[in-house]
Design a protein around this motif. Structure first.
Motif, PDB file in Angstrom:
ATOM      1  N   PHE A 193     -18.678  20.199   0.204  1.00  0.00           N
ATOM      2  CA  PHE A 193     -17.753  19.089   0.387  1.00  0.00           C
ATOM      3  C   PHE A 193     -16.917  18.868  -0.876  1.00  0.00           C
ATOM      4  N   VAL A 194     -15.746  18.277  -0.682  1.00  0.00           N
ATOM      5  CA  VAL A 194     -14.834  17.957  -1.779  1.00  0.00           C
ATOM      6  C   VAL A 194     -14.513  16.471  -1.702  1.00  0.00           C
ATOM      7  N   ASP A 195     -14.856  15.725  -2.750  1.00  0.00           N
ATOM      8  CA  ASP A 195     -14.538  14.297  -2.860  1.00  0.00           C
ATOM      9  C   ASP A 195     -13.431  14.173  -3.895  1.00  0.00           C
ATOM     10  N   ASN A 196     -12.258  13.694  -3.482  1.00  0.00           N
ATOM     11  CA  ASN A 196     -11.118  13.703  -4.401  1.00  0.00           C
ATOM     12  C   ASN A 196     -10.791  12.343  -4.996  1.00  0.00           C
ATOM     13  N   HIS A 197     -11.823  11.447  -5.052  1.00  0.00           N
ATOM     14  CA  HIS A 197     -11.583  10.144  -5.689  1.00  0.00           C
ATOM     15  C   HIS A 197     -12.911   9.398  -5.809  1.00  0.00           C
ATOM     16  N   ARG A 198     -13.495   9.415  -7.012  1.00  0.00           N
ATOM     17  CA  ARG A 198     -14.743   8.689  -7.236  1.00  0.00           C
ATOM     18  C   ARG A 198     -14.784   8.229  -8.692  1.00  0.00           C
ATOM     19  N   HIS A 199     -15.346   7.022  -8.920  1.00  0.00           N
ATOM     20  CA  HIS A 199     -15.450   6.447 -10.259  1.00  0.00           C
ATOM     21  C   HIS A 199     -16.918   6.479 -10.690  1.00  0.00           C
ATOM     22  N   THR A 200     -17.358   7.597 -11.254  1.00  0.00           N
ATOM     23  CA  THR A 200     -18.786   7.753 -11.490  1.00  0.00           C
ATOM     24  C   THR A 200     -19.307   6.932 -12.669  1.00  0.00           C
ATOM     25  N   TRP A 201     -18.427   6.471 -13.553  1.00  0.00           N
ATOM     26  CA  TRP A 201     -18.913   5.704 -14.700  1.00  0.00           C
ATOM     27  C   TRP A 201     -19.626   4.427 -14.262  1.00  0.00           C
ATOM     28  N   GLN A 202     -19.426   3.987 -13.027  1.00  0.00           N
ATOM     29  CA  GLN A 202     -20.023   2.742 -12.533  1.00  0.00           C
ATOM     30  C   GLN A 202     -21.399   2.933 -11.883  1.00  0.00           C
ATOM     31  N   THR A 203     -21.958   4.134 -11.973  1.00  0.00           N
ATOM     32  CA  THR A 203     -23.179   4.450 -11.229  1.00  0.00           C
ATOM     33  C   THR A 203     -24.338   3.516 -11.542  1.00  0.00           C
ATOM     34  N   ALA A 204     -24.457   3.039 -12.773  1.00  0.00           N
ATOM     35  CA  ALA A 204     -25.593   2.193 -13.149  1.00  0.00           C
ATOM     36  C   ALA A 204     -25.622   0.887 -12.363  1.00  0.00           C
ATOM     37  N   VAL A 257     -21.160   5.511 -20.528  1.00  0.00           N
ATOM     38  CA  VAL A 257     -20.271   6.340 -19.710  1.00  0.00           C
ATOM     39  C   VAL A 257     -20.926   7.678 -19.407  1.00  0.00           C
ATOM     40  N   TYR A 258     -21.545   8.273 -20.434  1.00  0.00           N
ATOM     41  CA  TYR A 258     -22.127   9.600 -20.259  1.00  0.00           C
ATOM     42  C   TYR A 258     -23.217   9.600 -19.188  1.00  0.00           C
ATOM     43  N   VAL A 259     -24.192   8.720 -19.315  1.00  0.00           N
ATOM     44  CA  VAL A 259     -25.320   8.770 -18.382  1.00  0.00           C
ATOM     45  C   VAL A 259     -24.901   8.343 -16.977  1.00  0.00           C
ATOM     46  N   GLY A 260     -23.981   7.391 -16.853  1.00  0.00           N
ATOM     47  CA  GLY A 260     -23.498   7.003 -15.534  1.00  0.00           C
ATOM     48  C   GLY A 260     -22.738   8.128 -14.858  1.00  0.00           C
ATOM     49  N   THR A 261     -21.875   8.790 -15.616  1.00  0.00           N
ATOM     50  CA  THR A 261     -21.112   9.912 -15.069  1.00  0.00           C
ATOM     51  C   THR A 261     -22.037  11.058 -14.697  1.00  0.00           C
ATOM     52  N   LEU A 262     -23.005  11.356 -15.555  1.00  0.00           N
ATOM     53  CA  LEU A 262     -23.927  12.452 -15.287  1.00  0.00           C
ATOM     54  C   LEU A 262     -24.730  12.212 -14.017  1.00  0.00           C
ATOM     55  N   LEU A 263     -25.331  11.023 -13.894  1.00  0.00           N
ATOM     56  CA  LEU A 263     -26.119  10.733 -12.691  1.00  0.00           C
ATOM     57  C   LEU A 263     -25.239  10.647 -11.449  1.00  0.00           C
ATOM     58  N   GLY A 264     -24.016  10.114 -11.612  1.00  0.00           N
ATOM     59  CA  GLY A 264     -23.118  10.032 -10.471  1.00  0.00           C
ATOM     60  C   GLY A 264     -22.690  11.395  -9.975  1.00  0.00           C
ATOM     61  N   ARG A 265     -22.424  12.305 -10.915  1.00  0.00           N
ATOM     62  CA  ARG A 265     -22.031  13.654 -10.499  1.00  0.00           C
ATOM     63  C   ARG A 265     -23.208  14.410  -9.908  1.00  0.00           C
ATOM     64  N   LEU A 266     -24.401  14.217 -10.474  1.00  0.00           N
ATOM     65  CA  LEU A 266     -25.583  14.863  -9.908  1.00  0.00           C
ATOM     66  C   LEU A 266     -25.886  14.330  -8.508  1.00  0.00           C
ATOM     67  N   GLU A 267     -25.688  13.043  -8.302  1.00  0.00           N
ATOM     68  CA  GLU A 267     -25.882  12.478  -6.964  1.00  0.00           C
ATOM     69  C   GLU A 267     -24.958  13.151  -5.957  1.00  0.00           C
ATOM     70  N   ALA A 268     -23.695  13.305  -6.338  1.00  0.00           N
ATOM     71  CA  ALA A 268     -22.739  13.943  -5.436  1.00  0.00           C
ATOM     72  C   ALA A 268     -23.157  15.375  -5.139  1.00  0.00           C
ATOM     73  N   LEU A 269     -23.564  16.097  -6.175  1.00  0.00           N
ATOM     74  CA  LEU A 269     -24.002  17.478  -5.996  1.00  0.00           C
ATOM     75  C   LEU A 269     -25.223  17.542  -5.076  1.00  0.00           C
ATOM     76  N   HIS A 270     -26.176  16.661  -5.304  1.00  0.00           N
ATOM     77  CA  HIS A 270     -27.380  16.568  -4.476  1.00  0.00           C
ATOM     78  C   HIS A 270     -27.019  16.341  -3.001  1.00  0.00           C
ATOM     79  N   LEU A 329     -33.574  11.016 -16.855  1.00  0.00           N
ATOM     80  CA  LEU A 329     -32.236  10.469 -16.608  1.00  0.00           C
ATOM     81  C   LEU A 329     -32.297   9.106 -15.939  1.00  0.00           C
ATOM     82  N   ARG A 330     -33.265   8.907 -15.049  1.00  0.00           N
ATOM     83  CA  ARG A 330     -33.431   7.585 -14.435  1.00  0.00           C
ATOM     84  C   ARG A 330     -33.749   6.537 -15.496  1.00  0.00           C
ATOM     85  N   THR A 331     -34.632   6.882 -16.417  1.00  0.00           N
ATOM     86  CA  THR A 331     -34.981   5.944 -17.489  1.00  0.00           C
ATOM     87  C   THR A 331     -33.755   5.582 -18.311  1.00  0.00           C
ATOM     88  N   ARG A 332     -32.967   6.576 -18.663  1.00  0.00           N
ATOM     89  CA  ARG A 332     -31.768   6.326 -19.458  1.00  0.00           C
ATOM     90  C   ARG A 332     -30.757   5.466 -18.707  1.00  0.00           C
TER      91      ARG A 332
END
Length: 430
Positions: free
Chosen positions: A59-70, A100-113, A403-406
């Motif tokens: 899938f391709v998601d062409n608009h997401r704000h991953t910094w807000q994942t927390a 920003v880093y940990v929110g973006t990382l978890l948000g992108r991993l969620e999308a990949l998952h 990553l969840r802890t962070r």
């Protein structure tokens, strides 16, 4: 040569020239799809058994704000003005680069998952160059294909030329993380500024994306058209309330539209524009937008868009929806030559969905099943450019516990600094 053979799966290629196969094989050579056929003989290839699996383009998601994942889920009851006050006026000023880093990382991993192999991350938490660098680093540390859409200066009017050039110099190749420019728009700046940012994007070879909507009293696209500022390589996000002639302007220009049906309905933007965009001659695409307000998987987005449009006019078929999040969204990101379909010559960005799961079994129509019954729990295997990044339902080489802890530490620190409760009682006041 590194060769991988997916064998015995139900292949939904999203390429009319390739078609669909009830039982088929996909051969991957050095990360690229080499062949799709009913049976392929490749004795030297690593074999991935795709029996009881639906093989699809990622899938391709062409608009997401991953910094807000927390802050996932805290805004389920919010309107758009409440969200804006909460996320941009209250918590964002307390964000550090590491948040920003940990929110973006978890948000992108969620999308990949969840089967999103390509994602455009629309970044508007650019409080400093270090914040932007943290977002880029997080995308680079995630084994997916990402577009860093840099909304530098978002919400302000300060010049951003130097900062855009700085980030572009670090993302100048065609690797897994590329760059786009998030335009601020004439409402926030001026038409002259929009023109300057479009010239900069053209100089740097960047596609652009712009949030746009109307309450019926404004004509944002018509105004851009009058100033000669519509571009084929711009994606217009939301587009709720645009007049029919404005949509035709976008179609005539060759632009694209990103629709976020869950957020738009919940936040009061109005009816998603899926049907009207199609009627104007455009191919809509779908996006999650933000997880404080809506779920982070495109399966839910597909169902909402499908049900709403069918309820409005009885239009759309399930294959339309699947095209919106594969070939059409890839085209909107300028990546359709590399991804979006199971086509020989394209990168092997593929997902394998469990067809034997009790929530979808028996699968009679795979396309209809994915659109009407799909969910992240079906995503068994994910490949990006031929690399297996999720296997047997588990992300590969990812320490989720740490990553969840962070992420929890980040959320709690930002919330405390902002003075907001995390007990479900937070109601921002616009």
């Amino acid at each position: 040569m590194n060769r991988t053979l997916l064998t015995g799966g139900t292949v939904v290629s999203m390429d009319p020239a390739v078609g669909d196969l009830d039982h088929g094989d996909v051969l991957i050579e050095d990360g690229v799809i080499a062949e799709v056929a009913a049976r392929i003989d490749a004795p030297d290839a690593e074999v991935i058994d795709a029996t009881d699996r639906i093989v699809l383009p990622g899938f391709v998601d062409n608009h997401r704000h991953t910094w807000q994942t927390a802050f996932r889920g805290v805004g389920a009851d919010w309107t758009f003005p409440e969200w804006a006050v909460a996320m941009h006026g209250t918590v964002k000023p307390r964000y550090r680069p590491e948040d920003v880093y940990v929110g973006t990382l978890l948000g992108r991993l969620e999308a990949l998952h969840s089967g999103v192999t390509t994602m455009l991350d629309w970044f508007h938490c650019a409080l400093s160059p270090e914040h932007a660098d943290a977002a880029v680093d997080a995308l680079r540390d995630t084994p997916g294909r990402s577009v860093f859409c840099y909304g530098a200066g978002w919400g302000g009017t300060d010049p951003v030329d130097a900062e855009i050039r700085r980030v572009r110099s670090a993302l100048s190749g065609d690797g897994p993380v590329t760059m786009a420019l998030g335009l601020r728009g004439a409402e926030a700046t001026s038409f002259d500024t929009v023109a300057e940012e479009l010239r900069l994007a053209a100089e740097l070879g960047l596609r652009t994306s712009l949030h746009v909507e109307s309450d019926g009293t404004r004509r944002p696209v018509g105004d851009l058209h009058a100033h000669g500022l519509l571009r084929a390589d711009t994606t217009y996000v939301h587009a709720n309330g645009l007049a029919d002639d404005e949509l035709r302007m976008l179609a005539d220009t060759g632009s694209s539209v990103a629709i976020s049906p869950d957020v738009e309905l919940k936040m009061g933007f109005g009816w998603p524009m899926t049907g009207r965009v199609l009627a104007a001659g455009l191919r809509p695409t779908l996006s999650v937008d933000d997880v404080p307000s809506a779920g982070g998987d495109l399966f839910s987005t597909l169902r909402t868009a499908f049900a709403v449009q069918r309820g409005l006019d009885g239009g759309l078929r399930s294959r339309d929806l699947l095209e919106f999040v594969t070939v059409d969204a890839a085209r909107s990101c300028g990546l359709d030559a590399r991804t979006g379909s199971v086509t020989p010559g394209k990168d092997a960005d593929l997902i394998l969905l469990r067809a034997d799961d009790i929530t979808v079994f028996p699968v009679t129509d795979p396309v209809a099943t994915v659109v009407s019954h799909g969910h992240p729990g079906l995503v068994d295997t994910v490949l990006v450019a031929g690399r297996v990044v999720k296997r047997d339902g588990v992300l590969v080489d990812v320490d989720l516990r740490s990553l969840r802890t962070r992420l929890l530490e980040s959320r709690d620190r930002v919330a405390a600094a902002a003075g907001v409760p995390l007990d479900g009682t937070w109601r921002p006041q616009p």
